[in-house]
Design an enzyme around this catalytic site. Structure first.
Site, short mmCIF file in Angstrom:
data_model
loop_
_atom_site.label_atom_id
_atom_site.label_comp_id
_atom_site.label_asym_id
_atom_site.label_seq_id
_atom_site.Cartn_x
_atom_site.Cartn_y
_atom_site.Cartn_z
CE LYS A 98 -3.18 2.69 2.77
NZ LYS A 98 -3.77 2.90 4.11
CB ALA A 185 -8.37 7.61 4.97
#
Length: 257
Positions: A98, A185
């Protein structure tokens, strides 16, 4: 129905990805991961510490059989992110990474230019690249073009609990994307996750909303149910919006012939 999430040729039945930061201890994290049913977990490179077994995340996560996607959190530019990806691959053997580059610690917004640069290079080196990015439809398409396995636009700022504040941009990204879109997020509640899946996002990545909950394992299980419901609703086809009321039953007076 075969509804497998495919990332870089690897299939996953769960569409809930978990982060591993902010938990009060490793045992709580481990229980939350188990309760979520996730098969893909992200962890910062600095959490891999074989010299201190009590603090090391690598061994317990590998023992659970989940796939690791080390993240490059802490990297301030593409060079640092690429270096972190190489170190993580040596430590855990995973080809997933990531890409997370946020040079300003005050807002933690991803740097689009450095993210693109790092992602392009890591794809060339054979990594399965999952870039954390602003909710920018143009950047999402550029990252797809260089071979990223998915794009990971933010729903809101990291750890803010702002939900899907970027929803209109997310819709554009989903509409134009040929690869999975994973919201990463800002999600605060399971309803945010369900809404993301309902609009066609392929998955969500959740960390703070679970780690900061009163009962993290129970919240992880709730997110798992929400993701399943959102995906099922997407497949079922959600009704359109209207500007006028439409009766569900005839409006004739049943007392008159």
């Amino acid at each position: 129905m075969n509804d497998t999430l495919v990332l870089g040729g690897h299939g996953f039945s769960s569409r809930l990805l978990l982060g591993t930061g902010k938990y009060s201890d490793n045992e709580t994290m481990r229980r939350a991961v188990a309760a979520s049913g996730t098969q893909l977990v992200t962890a910062a490179l600095r959490r891999f510490n074989r010299d201190r077994p009590g603090d090391d995340l690598l061994a317990p996560l590998l023992a659970m059989g989940v796939t690791l996607a080390p993240n490059t959190s802490g990297a301030r530019d593409a060079r640092e992110a690429i270096q972190a990806a190489h170190l993580a691959r040596e430590l855990c053997g995973s080809l997933f990474v990531k890409v997370e580059i946020h040079p300003n610690p005050h807002h933690l917004m991803p740097d689009p230019i450095e993210t693109y640069t790092a992602a392009r290079e890591l794809v060339k080196e054979g990594f399965v690249v999952l870039p954390y990015m602003p909710a920018d439809p143009v950047l999402a398409k550029r990252l797809e073009d260089v071979g990223c396995a998915a794009v990971m636009p933010l729903g809101a700022g990291i750890g803010t609990g702002g939900g899907l504040s970027t929803v209109e941009m997310l819709r554009l990204i989903v509409h134009n994307s040929g690869i999975p879109v994973i919201v990463d997020a800002g999600l605060r509640s399971p309803s945010d996750a369900a809404a993301a899946l309902e609009m066609g996002c392929a998955a969500v990545l959740v960390n703070s909303a679970i780690a900061a909950a009163g009962d993290p394992p129970a919240m992880a299980a709730a997110f798992a149910l929400a993701v399943q419901a959102g995906r099922a609703a997407f497949h079922a086809g959600i009704m359109g919006r209207g500007n006028t009321a439409v009766a569900t039953s005839p409006l004739t007076d049943f007392t008159q012939e």
